[in-house]
Design an enzyme around this catalytic site. Structure first.
Site, PDB file in Angstrom:
ATOM      1  CB  CYS A 116      -0.969  -0.004   1.169  1.00 47.02           C
ATOM      2  SG  CYS A 116      -0.220  -0.268   2.778  1.00 47.02           S
ATOM      3  CD  GLU A 144       8.996  -1.154  -2.805  1.00 48.59           C
ATOM      4  OE1 GLU A 144       8.443  -0.691  -3.833  1.00 48.59           O
ATOM      5  OE2 GLU A 144       8.387  -1.851  -1.972  1.00 48.59           O
TER       6      GLU A 144
END
Length: 155
Positions: A116, A144
């Site tokens: 999310c 990331e």
């Protein structure tokens, strides 16, 4: 319900298993600890994610939620590692409104695994209900992005 806690760069996390599937990832240490094979596998994948060596989890998941929220969470899993999607774009894809997407994200029982944090507002980061809120979301997105660059170089 078997649980297994571990340390991460974001602090302590606790995985929970029920009926052979991961059902929750909570911030903090759980009271009861029970190392099952699935929880050990999930912990190993979490460590690999935090080490920048895993970009998609391969675990049986069974988050409790309404059919709509489960559709949203399924869509979140398909947002590529190191990328983001807007609340509005997800609403167009699964139905509902950007606000409904935000509500489903806030109720996500499997943060990080069901990413999310990859959902952003059209004019900024939007919100994040996990751990320390926006600092945690920023950390996950940065992690990331940095790891995604390494994956690209390896190809």
């Amino acid at each position: 319900m078997p649980q297994l806690s571990f340390h991460s760069p974001l602090g302590a996390l606790t995985l929970s298993e029920e009926s052979g599937a991961i059902v929750a990832l909570d911030w903090g240490f759980g009271r009861d600890q029970d190392e099952t094979a699935l929880l050990r596998r999930a912990r190993e994948q979490m460590h690999a994610y935090f080490d920048g060596a895993l970009c998609r989890f391969d675990l049986p998941l069974s988050p409790a939620g309404t059919p709509y929220r489960r559709r949203v969470w399924d869509a979140l899993i398909n947002i590529p590692y190191g990328q983001t999607a807007s609340y509005g774009a997800l609403a167009e894809r699964v139905g509902g409104s950007a606000r409904a997407i935000g509500g489903a994200n806030a109720a996500n029982p499997l943060p990080i695994i069901v990413p999310c944090h990859r959902v952003v507002a059209s004019n900024g980061l939007g919100g994040y209900s996990g751990n320390d809120g926006l600092p945690t979301k920023r950390w996950l997105l940065s992690h990331e992005q940095d790891s995604s660059d390494v994956f690209q170089e390896a190809r």
